[in-house]
Design an enzyme around this catalytic site. Structure first.
Site, short mmCIF file in Angstrom:
data_model
loop_
_atom_site.label_atom_id
_atom_site.label_comp_id
_atom_site.label_asym_id
_atom_site.label_seq_id
_atom_site.Cartn_x
_atom_site.Cartn_y
_atom_site.Cartn_z
N ARG A 9 -13.75 -28.63 70.74
CA ARG A 9 -13.15 -27.48 70.04
C ARG A 9 -12.49 -27.94 68.74
O ARG A 9 -12.51 -27.24 67.73
CB ARG A 9 -12.14 -26.76 70.94
CG ARG A 9 -11.49 -25.62 70.22
CD ARG A 9 -10.61 -24.68 71.02
NE ARG A 9 -10.25 -25.06 72.35
CZ ARG A 9 -9.20 -25.84 72.66
NH1 ARG A 9 -8.42 -26.33 71.70
NH2 ARG A 9 -8.93 -26.12 73.91
N ASP A 15 -16.33 -14.45 49.09
CA ASP A 15 -17.41 -14.48 50.07
C ASP A 15 -18.71 -14.67 49.28
O ASP A 15 -19.17 -13.77 48.57
CB ASP A 15 -17.42 -13.17 50.87
CG ASP A 15 -18.50 -13.15 51.96
OD1 ASP A 15 -19.50 -13.87 51.80
OD2 ASP A 15 -18.34 -12.41 52.94
N TYR A 71 -19.17 -6.21 53.31
CA TYR A 71 -19.92 -6.08 54.56
C TYR A 71 -19.13 -5.19 55.53
O TYR A 71 -17.91 -5.35 55.66
CB TYR A 71 -20.16 -7.49 55.14
CG TYR A 71 -20.65 -7.47 56.56
CD1 TYR A 71 -21.77 -6.73 56.93
CD2 TYR A 71 -20.00 -8.20 57.55
CE1 TYR A 71 -22.21 -6.70 58.25
CE2 TYR A 71 -20.43 -8.18 58.86
CZ TYR A 71 -21.54 -7.42 59.20
OH TYR A 71 -21.96 -7.38 60.50
O1 P1T Z 1 -22.49 -12.02 60.92
P1 P1T Z 1 -21.50 -13.11 60.59
O2 P1T Z 1 -22.09 -14.47 60.56
O3 P1T Z 1 -20.24 -13.01 61.37
O4 P1T Z 1 -21.09 -12.88 59.05
C1 P1T Z 1 -20.39 -11.77 58.59
C2 P1T Z 1 -20.69 -11.51 57.14
C3 P1T Z 1 -19.79 -11.93 56.19
N1 P1T Z 1 -20.01 -11.73 54.87
C4 P1T Z 1 -21.12 -11.12 54.44
C5 P1T Z 1 -21.33 -10.90 52.97
C6 P1T Z 1 -22.09 -10.69 55.35
O5 P1T Z 1 -23.19 -10.10 54.89
C7 P1T Z 1 -21.87 -10.88 56.74
C8 P1T Z 1 -22.84 -10.41 57.77
N2 P1T Z 1 -23.76 -9.47 57.31
C9 P1T Z 1 -24.74 -8.86 58.03
C10 P1T Z 1 -24.96 -9.10 59.33
C11 P1T Z 1 -25.58 -7.91 57.28
O6 P1T Z 1 -26.69 -7.56 57.73
O7 P1T Z 1 -25.17 -7.49 56.21
#
Ligand code: P1T
Length: 383
Positions: A49, A173, A101
């Site tokens: 972890r 991001d 997102y």
């Molecule tokens: O799905 P995850 O790995 O937890 O990531 C989240 C996330 C964060 N930032 C951006 C810009 C993202 O597009 C996403 C996840 N997005 C999708 C699953 C999607 O289809 O837009």
């Protein structure tokens, strides 16, 4: 040796042969714990972890790609976002871009809103942003650029400067560009976040997140919360990302080449109302895109002429573009944000932003571009 180029780093940083056996591919350290020779005496690894050698290799590689001193990888993009929120003192004020997102919006507005204060603002408008900073006094500014799904582009250098002058951290991001096309730390940001689920891994077989930054103080905090809460990535998933990342540079070039051709095709199609792609001169922030990005990526958003029935007909008729959430894999995907990835954003908020039922998002893969265009052409003909 001179600083390695990106194409070399993705293969060699963290990819050194195993020193004990010479195996050219690093082993997967599929272990939960590590033997100690005496209590507290160990080789830097106590429990997976907290640390794992496979994850360490991936972190080294990712840090080098974002020109960062530190990197942490996590079990998902959203758990990486959560670590940043945990790191902030209770009652912090966060100014977040208005188009993010759907899962990020939900995380902030439904989960962390119990601890912090959030305001969502259009970060492409610097005057509006500056006024909001003065009024709201945030300790952190959160931007996606380009945004998901509207591909709005914010000026990272200008925002980081504004944030610093007002005592706030800037988080970018960078999922849509990947470290190949954009390096926010070089533009002044404090923390870069990636959903590794997307372009970094590139093969739609892993969920993961990453944080990169230079501050030792942030490193201490993020390590504490990662260890205390436990959203660490499994060794096998880190190994898969190490495998996928080797082709990041050539994949990103191929995504972009295909996306440019498709964006031009869509722009000239009579059944399409509007195309958003950072590489088109018609994109509202094309100039900033050229300045701060090294390419335009593989994501395209467009508005069909019509509404939900036309969108549904189109989406059901595609054969190569798979109708699925997510993005950034070698295979092309198509998404209906209002019903799928951004359904967790209230309808009125979504529609204020311009996310309507005729909005379609493409993640352009690396197949042959003519096959992809044929697929789109055939599906458009069915409307
Ligand atoms: O799905 P995850 O790995 O937890 O990531 C989240 C996330 C964060 N930032 C951006 C810009 C993202 O597009 C996403 C996840 N997005 C999708 C699953 C999607 O289809 O837009």
């Amino acid at each position: 040796m001179k600083e390695m180029k990106f194409e070399t780093k993705v293969i060699h940083v963290g990819g050194e042969p195993d020193p004990t056996t010479g195996a050219i591919m690093p082993p997967i350290f599929q272990t939960s714990t590590y033997v100690q020779s005496s209590p507290g005496e160990h080789k830097g690894y106590e429990y997976t972890r907290s640390h794992n050698p496979t994850r360490t290799r991936l972190q080294e590689c990712l840090a080098s790609l974002e020109n960062a001193k530190h990197c942490f990888v996590t079990a998902s993009g959203l758990s990486a976002s959560s670590l940043i929120m945990h790191m902030l003192p209770k009652g912090s004020r966060i100014l977040c871009g208005d188009d993010v997102y759907g899962g990020t919006y939900r995380l902030f507005s439904k989960v962390f809103s119990e601890f912090h204060d959030y305001k969502f603002v259009d970060t492409t408008d610097l005057n509006k942003l500056e006024n909001k900073i003065k009024e709201f006094k945030p300790s952190l500014i959160w931007i996606e650029t380009p945004t998901n799904p509207l591909l709005k582009i914010s000026d990272v250098r200008a925002i980081s400067t504004l944030a610093k002058a007002n005592g706030a951290l800037t988080v970018v991001d960078n999922t849509f560009m990947s470290p190949y096309f954009q390096n926010p730390l070089d533009l002044g940001a404090d923390i870069v976040l990636h959903s590794m689920t997307k372009f970094i891994n590139g093969h739609s077989d892993v969920v993961g997140g990453a944080l990169m930054f230079n501050s030792d103080e942030i490193k201490e905090k993020i390590f504490f919360y990662q260890n205390a809460i436990g959203p660490s990535q499994s060794p096998f998933d880190s190994w898969l990302v190490l495998r996928g990342i080797k082709t990041l540079a050539i994949r990103m070039k191929a995504h972009e080449q295909n996306a440019l051709k498709i964006a031009h095709f869509l722009e000239n199609h009579p059944k399409i109302e509007k195309v958003l792609y950072p590489g088109l001169p018609t994109h509202p922030q094309h100039k900033i895109a050229v300045e701060q990005m090294k390419g335009f990526g593989g994501m395209i958003t467009f508005f069909l002429r019509g509404g939900i029935s036309e969108s549904t007909q189109f989406l059901k008729s595609l054969k190569l573009f798979a109708l699925a959430e997510s993005l950034g894999g070698v295979e092309s995907l198509v998404d209906h944000p209002a019903i799928m990835t951004h359904a967790s954003i209230p309808k009125n908020v979504r529609e204020d932003l311009g996310i309507f039922d005729n909005l379609i998002r493409l993640s352009v893969g690396i197949e042959d571009s003519l096959d992809l265009i044929n697929d789109l052409e055939n599906a458009l003909a069915k409307i």
